[in-house]
Design a protein around this motif. Structure first.
Motif, PDB file in Angstrom:
ATOM      1  N   ILE A  74      23.102 -15.740 -22.490  1.00  0.00           N
ATOM      2  CA  ILE A  74      22.747 -16.997 -21.552  1.00  0.00           C
ATOM      3  C   ILE A  74      23.482 -16.901 -20.480  1.00  0.00           C
ATOM      4  O   ILE A  74      22.813 -17.295 -19.470  1.00  0.00           O
ATOM      5  CB  ILE A  74      23.185 -18.267 -22.678  1.00  0.00           C
ATOM      6  CG1 ILE A  74      22.349 -18.664 -23.901  1.00  0.00           C
ATOM      7  CG2 ILE A  74      23.257 -19.287 -21.701  1.00  0.00           C
ATOM      8  CD1 ILE A  74      22.892 -19.628 -24.747  1.00  0.00           C
ATOM      9  N   PHE A  79      17.470 -15.945 -20.987  1.00  0.00           N
ATOM     10  CA  PHE A  79      16.752 -16.993 -21.492  1.00  0.00           C
ATOM     11  C   PHE A  79      16.370 -18.011 -20.201  1.00  0.00           C
ATOM     12  O   PHE A  79      15.552 -18.942 -20.538  1.00  0.00           O
ATOM     13  CB  PHE A  79      17.482 -17.728 -22.495  1.00  0.00           C
ATOM     14  CG  PHE A  79      17.951 -16.836 -23.566  1.00  0.00           C
ATOM     15  CD1 PHE A  79      16.875 -16.513 -24.424  1.00  0.00           C
ATOM     16  CD2 PHE A  79      19.068 -16.618 -23.969  1.00  0.00           C
ATOM     17  CE1 PHE A  79      17.167 -15.572 -25.539  1.00  0.00           C
ATOM     18  CE2 PHE A  79      19.470 -15.704 -25.005  1.00  0.00           C
ATOM     19  CZ  PHE A  79      18.538 -15.330 -25.665  1.00  0.00           C
ATOM     20  N   ASP A  80      16.609 -17.894 -19.064  1.00  0.00           N
ATOM     21  CA  ASP A  80      16.533 -18.505 -17.833  1.00  0.00           C
ATOM     22  C   ASP A  80      14.939 -18.791 -17.857  1.00  0.00           C
ATOM     23  O   ASP A  80      14.452 -19.987 -17.418  1.00  0.00           O
ATOM     24  CB  ASP A  80      17.021 -17.885 -16.697  1.00  0.00           C
ATOM     25  CG  ASP A  80      18.553 -18.158 -16.384  1.00  0.00           C
ATOM     26  OD1 ASP A  80      19.200 -18.588 -17.678  1.00  0.00           O
ATOM     27  OD2 ASP A  80      19.137 -18.346 -15.484  1.00  0.00           O
ATOM     28  N   VAL A  83      13.915 -21.380 -20.148  1.00  0.00           N
ATOM     29  CA  VAL A  83      14.557 -22.547 -19.862  1.00  0.00           C
ATOM     30  C   VAL A  83      13.783 -23.238 -18.910  1.00  0.00           C
ATOM     31  O   VAL A  83      13.377 -24.397 -18.745  1.00  0.00           O
ATOM     32  CB  VAL A  83      16.029 -22.416 -19.592  1.00  0.00           C
ATOM     33  CG1 VAL A  83      16.564 -23.751 -18.924  1.00  0.00           C
ATOM     34  CG2 VAL A  83      16.701 -22.149 -20.614  1.00  0.00           C
ATOM     35  N   ARG A  84      13.318 -22.304 -17.588  1.00  0.00           N
ATOM     36  CA  ARG A  84      12.613 -22.897 -16.769  1.00  0.00           C
ATOM     37  C   ARG A  84      11.174 -23.431 -17.184  1.00  0.00           C
ATOM     38  O   ARG A  84      10.803 -24.243 -16.544  1.00  0.00           O
ATOM     39  CB  ARG A  84      12.482 -21.817 -15.551  1.00  0.00           C
ATOM     40  CG  ARG A  84      13.692 -21.555 -14.597  1.00  0.00           C
ATOM     41  CD  ARG A  84      13.282 -20.888 -13.283  1.00  0.00           C
ATOM     42  NE  ARG A  84      13.038 -19.350 -13.890  1.00  0.00           N
ATOM     43  CZ  ARG A  84      14.099 -18.364 -13.821  1.00  0.00           C
ATOM     44  NH1 ARG A  84      15.335 -18.571 -13.482  1.00  0.00           N
ATOM     45  NH2 ARG A  84      13.554 -17.164 -14.085  1.00  0.00           N
ATOM     46  N   THR A 101      11.573 -29.826 -27.158  1.00  0.00           N
ATOM     47  CA  THR A 101      12.658 -29.226 -28.011  1.00  0.00           C
ATOM     48  C   THR A 101      12.070 -29.101 -29.458  1.00  0.00           C
ATOM     49  O   THR A 101      12.484 -28.075 -29.930  1.00  0.00           O
ATOM     50  CB  THR A 101      13.712 -30.633 -28.379  1.00  0.00           C
ATOM     51  OG1 THR A 101      14.050 -31.231 -27.095  1.00  0.00           O
ATOM     52  CG2 THR A 101      14.574 -30.195 -29.298  1.00  0.00           C
ATOM     53  N   LEU A 104      10.424 -25.600 -28.758  1.00  0.00           N
ATOM     54  CA  LEU A 104      11.193 -24.431 -28.412  1.00  0.00           C
ATOM     55  C   LEU A 104      11.831 -24.023 -29.740  1.00  0.00           C
ATOM     56  O   LEU A 104      12.067 -22.899 -30.068  1.00  0.00           O
ATOM     57  CB  LEU A 104      12.382 -25.009 -27.480  1.00  0.00           C
ATOM     58  CG  LEU A 104      13.316 -23.973 -27.069  1.00  0.00           C
ATOM     59  CD1 LEU A 104      12.713 -22.621 -26.412  1.00  0.00           C
ATOM     60  CD2 LEU A 104      14.269 -24.417 -26.121  1.00  0.00           C
ATOM     61  N   ILE A 120      20.141 -21.283 -28.881  1.00  0.00           N
ATOM     62  CA  ILE A 120      19.195 -21.120 -27.538  1.00  0.00           C
ATOM     63  C   ILE A 120      18.494 -22.561 -27.220  1.00  0.00           C
ATOM     64  O   ILE A 120      18.381 -22.926 -26.089  1.00  0.00           O
ATOM     65  CB  ILE A 120      18.012 -20.262 -27.832  1.00  0.00           C
ATOM     66  CG1 ILE A 120      18.524 -18.794 -27.911  1.00  0.00           C
ATOM     67  CG2 ILE A 120      17.046 -20.504 -26.823  1.00  0.00           C
ATOM     68  CD1 ILE A 120      17.599 -17.884 -28.426  1.00  0.00           C
ATOM     69  N   THR A 121      18.058 -23.391 -28.174  1.00  0.00           N
ATOM     70  CA  THR A 121      17.621 -24.729 -28.224  1.00  0.00           C
ATOM     71  C   THR A 121      18.415 -25.685 -27.463  1.00  0.00           C
ATOM     72  O   THR A 121      18.055 -26.329 -26.489  1.00  0.00           O
ATOM     73  CB  THR A 121      17.022 -25.382 -29.693  1.00  0.00           C
ATOM     74  OG1 THR A 121      16.136 -24.500 -30.022  1.00  0.00           O
ATOM     75  CG2 THR A 121      16.575 -26.452 -29.119  1.00  0.00           C
ATOM     76  N   SER A 123      21.246 -24.918 -25.486  1.00  0.00           N
ATOM     77  CA  SER A 123      21.577 -24.596 -24.327  1.00  0.00           C
ATOM     78  C   SER A 123      20.518 -24.774 -23.370  1.00  0.00           C
ATOM     79  O   SER A 123      20.694 -25.066 -22.069  1.00  0.00           O
ATOM     80  CB  SER A 123      21.780 -22.977 -24.485  1.00  0.00           C
ATOM     81  OG  SER A 123      23.109 -22.311 -25.103  1.00  0.00           O
ATOM     82  N   ALA A 124      19.284 -24.932 -23.634  1.00  0.00           N
ATOM     83  CA  ALA A 124      18.149 -25.084 -22.846  1.00  0.00           C
ATOM     84  C   ALA A 124      17.964 -26.615 -22.678  1.00  0.00           C
ATOM     85  O   ALA A 124      17.910 -27.069 -21.564  1.00  0.00           O
ATOM     86  CB  ALA A 124      16.813 -24.622 -23.549  1.00  0.00           C
ATOM     87  N   LEU A 267      22.982 -22.894 -16.891  1.00  0.00           N
ATOM     88  CA  LEU A 267      21.620 -22.985 -16.422  1.00  0.00           C
ATOM     89  C   LEU A 267      21.520 -22.887 -14.926  1.00  0.00           C
ATOM     90  O   LEU A 267      20.746 -23.116 -14.139  1.00  0.00           O
ATOM     91  CB  LEU A 267      20.971 -24.154 -17.021  1.00  0.00           C
ATOM     92  CG  LEU A 267      20.522 -24.337 -18.423  1.00  0.00           C
ATOM     93  CD1 LEU A 267      19.635 -25.585 -18.442  1.00  0.00           C
ATOM     94  CD2 LEU A 267      19.570 -23.037 -18.585  1.00  0.00           C
TER      95      LEU A 267
END
Length: 476
Positions: A74, A79-80, A83-84, A101, A104, A120-121, A123-124, A267
């Motif tokens: 991250i 994972f950007d 996320v975007r 949510t 993802l 991951i979830t 963090s996003a 992020l």
């Protein structure tokens, strides 16, 4: 007597943590220790605890290095793009955010590891929930329930355990159940839409500009990206006042504080830890790691240990930078591994005193004789509470063979029993005996009791949808 004490111990634990009279770690340690004395086996407490710690040590090691590995991924921006994409879809609409949510969490769950999914979830999605003052338990509840449904994948755990315990092929259990599990996933998406509508009614639909205007001093804020594609990113905007932007009335916000804003750096498109030149190396390393997990080339703790060491060495070759990355994720590591070892006391006492065996035998014995021909339904219904109050190992290797034997005596096939046994996994992922759930609530800064009170009813409903669909389609 052991049966009653077992249920009382579990009920005491759940009540105390939901009422916030004790922290989960303290409750996981002190309550089973007290009940161990009650059953007259206090002299064996040390043996039970050490056995429990020994059983969960590989899990704790896996979680420790998995948190470091995915934390580094991250940090460096792997994972950007995901996320975007999610942020571009969600914008500032609570409905889209909650549905995003669920989507993802379901997608990332394909790797079969709950801890990875939750890291991951959260963090996003955490920045969006925090900035829009949305209920954080909505995020944890939706993510846990979606992951619970996807946890039934053959490499996720319960299906493989059921196949091993009953000596059948995992594919024969899972493949016919796909329509029922798909209905369960649809139920999660419908639930997330409904919860999103509730959040939209409470908060309204905000544009990104409105979110920006509401921000006060020196906080991480949600702003439009520099490009014209409508995407979003998170940056720092110093102004002049103070405030953490947390909705004090939103469930799950109790654990949030001003320091939470540090988490938004994950992020920040301009953060110093980004390694764009190493993007494809990191992507290939992650794919290789997940492939090795699925193919079982090495034990999962060993894979994450090697992966974390390699990721740190390649992305941060200088020792001070490596120490800084480890330090940045040390809080999550300590919280989660501490919870796992505390849970080892709980499971060690449950199993060592024989409470689990007595509880399972009592439940099986209470099944009315007339329900014999409907053992598939009985197994599915029992799987919901039993996989919550027991570990998957305890249920699938201890209880399921007894249920299958009872089913065979009434003409119910072993495969039918095996398929019904995975219906309760949507609830299982929120069990206090599942280490991954502590990753979820820890990273989301949600009290475990708040998560439990919010999630249990929706997870039970989802499990019932899976079971009902299995019966309707003739699978169970």
């Amino acid at each position: 007597m052991l049966t009653i004490l077992g249920f009382v111990m579990i009920a005491t634990f759940l009540v105390l943590i939901m009422m916030k009279k004790m922290s989960p770690i303290a409750a996981l340690v002190l309550i089973p220790a007290l009940f161990c004395v009650f059953v007259g086996k206090g002299a064996h407490l040390g043996d039970y605890v050490l056995e429990g710690v020994g059983n969960l040590a590989p899990t704790a090691a896996m979680l420790m290095f998995a948190i470091v590995y995915f934390g580094v991924m991250i940090d460096v921006g792997l994972f950007d793009p995901i996320v975007r994409g999610i942020l571009r879809f969600c914008k500032a609409d609570p409905v889209r955010i909650v549905v995003g949510t669920a989507v993802l969490a379901a997608i990332v769950s394909l790797d079969g590891d709950g801890s990875t999914t939750f890291m991951i979830t959260v963090s996003a999605m955490y920045p969006l929930y925090k900035r829009l003052k949305m209920s954080l338990v909505v995020m944890t509840g939706v993510a846990a329930t979606a992951n619970g449904v996807m946890n039934t994948l053959p490499w996720g755990g319960p299906t493989a355990r059921a196949a091993t315990a009953l000596k059948v092929d995992a594919a024969d259990i899972f493949v016919p159940m796909i329509p029922a599990l798909a209905m369960g996933l649809v139920a999660v998406f419908v639930l997330s839409y409904a919860l999103g509508l509730r959040e939209r009614k409470r908060l309204g639909i905000l544009s990104l500009d409105e979110v920006l205007e509401k921000e006060t001093a020196d906080e991480t804020v949600l702003v439009g990206s520099a490009g014209g594609d409508g995407g979003t990113s998170l940056t720092k905007k110093p102004t002049g006042g103070a405030g953490d932007g947390t909705d004090a009335d939103a469930p799950g916000s109790e654990g949030a504080s001003e320091s939470d804003d540090d988490g938004f750096q994950g992020l920040d498109p301009h953060r110093a830890t980004l390694r764009p030149k190493l993007y494809w190396f990191n992507a290939a390393l992650t794919v290789l790691l997940l492939t090795a997990m699925i193919m079982e080339w090495l034990p999962i703790p060993v894979l994450f240990l090697l992966g974390a060491a390699l990721a740190l060495t390649v992305n941060f070759p200088h020792m001070p930078d490596q120490k800084a990355r480890i330090g940045a994720h040390a809080e999550n590591v300590l919280n989660v591994t501490g919870m796992v070892f505390a849970a080892a006391v709980f499971t060690g006492v449950l199993q060592g005193t024989g409470m689990v065996d007595h509880m399972a035998d009592w439940l099986v014995d209470t099944i009315p004789e007339g329900m014999g021909p409907h053992m598939g339904l009985v197994t599915g219904l029992l799987s919901i509470p039993l996989t919550y109050f027991m570990s998957n190992d305890g249920f699938y290797f201890g209880v399921l063979p007894v249920l299958a034997e009872a089913g065979q005596a009434h003409g119910v096939g072993t495969l039918e029993i095996a398929r019904a046994s995975i219906a309760g996994q949507a609830l299982h992922m929120s069990s206090p005996l599942v280490p991954a759930v502590y990753v979820l609530v820890g990273m989301a800064k949600v009290e475990f009791g708040d998560h439990t009170k919010f999630t249990v009813k929706w997870a039970v409903l989802t499990s019932l949808v899976v079971l009902g669909a299995g019966i309707l389609f003739g699978i169970i």
